[in-house]
Design a protein around this motif. Sequence first.
Motif, PDB file in Angstrom:
ATOM      1  N   LEU A  51    -113.964  69.768  36.112  1.00 31.08           N
ATOM      2  CA  LEU A  51    -112.757  70.288  36.757  1.00 31.08           C
ATOM      3  C   LEU A  51    -112.870  70.229  38.280  1.00 31.08           C
ATOM      4  N   LEU A  52    -114.043  70.514  38.804  1.00 35.09           N
ATOM      5  CA  LEU A  52    -114.266  70.426  40.247  1.00 35.09           C
ATOM      6  C   LEU A  52    -114.076  68.991  40.728  1.00 35.09           C
ATOM      7  N   GLY A  53    -114.549  68.034  39.942  1.00 40.92           N
ATOM      8  CA  GLY A  53    -114.359  66.624  40.289  1.00 40.92           C
ATOM      9  C   GLY A  53    -112.894  66.258  40.385  1.00 40.92           C
ATOM     10  N   THR A  54    -112.093  66.783  39.478  1.00 37.85           N
ATOM     11  CA  THR A  54    -110.657  66.487  39.540  1.00 37.85           C
ATOM     12  C   THR A  54    -110.007  67.173  40.737  1.00 37.85           C
ATOM     13  N   LEU A  55    -110.496  68.357  41.086  1.00 39.80           N
ATOM     14  CA  LEU A  55    -109.975  69.039  42.283  1.00 39.80           C
ATOM     15  C   LEU A  55    -110.317  68.259  43.548  1.00 39.80           C
ATOM     16  N   LEU A  56    -111.516  67.690  43.581  1.00 36.27           N
ATOM     17  CA  LEU A  56    -111.946  66.916  44.751  1.00 36.27           C
ATOM     18  C   LEU A  56    -111.104  65.654  44.934  1.00 36.27           C
ATOM     19  N   ALA A  57    -110.558  65.152  43.850  1.00 35.41           N
ATOM     20  CA  ALA A  57    -109.765  63.927  43.931  1.00 35.41           C
ATOM     21  C   ALA A  57    -108.371  64.160  44.506  1.00 35.41           C
ATOM     22  N   ARG A  58    -107.794  65.333  44.251  1.00 31.33           N
ATOM     23  CA  ARG A  58    -106.405  65.520  44.686  1.00 31.33           C
ATOM     24  C   ARG A  58    -106.152  66.824  45.442  1.00 31.33           C
ATOM     25  N   HIS A  59    -106.557  67.938  44.859  1.00 36.10           N
ATOM     26  CA  HIS A  59    -106.253  69.250  45.425  1.00 36.10           C
ATOM     27  C   HIS A  59    -106.905  69.454  46.796  1.00 36.10           C
ATOM     28  N   VAL A  60    -108.171  69.107  46.897  1.00 36.07           N
ATOM     29  CA  VAL A  60    -108.889  69.316  48.156  1.00 36.07           C
ATOM     30  C   VAL A  60    -108.324  68.438  49.280  1.00 36.07           C
ATOM     31  N   PRO A  61    -108.153  67.138  49.075  1.00 33.05           N
ATOM     32  CA  PRO A  61    -107.578  66.331  50.168  1.00 33.05           C
ATOM     33  C   PRO A  61    -106.162  66.759  50.562  1.00 33.05           C
ATOM     34  N   ALA A  62    -105.353  67.141  49.579  1.00 31.96           N
ATOM     35  CA  ALA A  62    -103.982  67.578  49.884  1.00 31.96           C
ATOM     36  C   ALA A  62    -104.001  68.878  50.685  1.00 31.96           C
ATOM     37  N   GLY A  63    -104.876  69.799  50.296  1.00 27.24           N
ATOM     38  CA  GLY A  63    -104.996  71.056  51.036  1.00 27.24           C
ATOM     39  C   GLY A  63    -105.527  70.830  52.438  1.00 27.24           C
ATOM     40  N   TRP A  64    -106.472  69.916  52.563  1.00 24.24           N
ATOM     41  CA  TRP A  64    -107.032  69.617  53.887  1.00 24.24           C
ATOM     42  C   TRP A  64    -105.962  69.010  54.792  1.00 24.24           C
ATOM     43  N   SER A  65    -105.208  68.071  54.253  1.00 26.61           N
ATOM     44  CA  SER A  65    -104.137  67.435  55.038  1.00 26.61           C
ATOM     45  C   SER A  65    -103.071  68.441  55.447  1.00 26.61           C
ATOM     46  N   ALA A  66    -102.781  69.377  54.565  1.00 24.45           N
ATOM     47  CA  ALA A  66    -101.770  70.394  54.871  1.00 24.45           C
ATOM     48  C   ALA A  66    -102.306  71.460  55.818  1.00 24.45           C
TER      49      ALA A  66
END
Length: 127
Positions: A51-66
């Motif tokens: 689950l962490l791997g899937t978060l690293l693929a989308r959630h983390v970059p989107a949150g960082w960009s925002a």
Amino acid sequence: MSLNRLHPRYRALIYAALGLLFLSGLLWQTGWERSLLMKIHGAAAMATLVLLGTLLARHVPAGWSAGTNRISGVAVLVASAWLSITGYALYYSGSDALRYWAGETHFWIGIGGAALFGLHLRRSAPA
């Protein structure tokens, strides 16, 4: 609602895996059914890593960009990395001193990581 908010079913999976990790870790400290709890904890850890791997693929970059929740997000990621490393050391280390140190830090970072995760959730909750 945040543009980076996770789907409710996905959040439920994350909460279930992390809840199982937290509970099995706490109960293991009591000495009750340690063998069973170690198996549950290990299975929940593997699910959490996926689950962490899937978060690293989308959630983390989107949150960082925002630019949202960067501090709490990075803290959760650092705690997760530490728990992964010390969990590995607990399982594979042949050194009693390293296992003791890894076990102590694993427990306390696990407690702190749960608090950090709660903070991350609270900061991202809709107003």
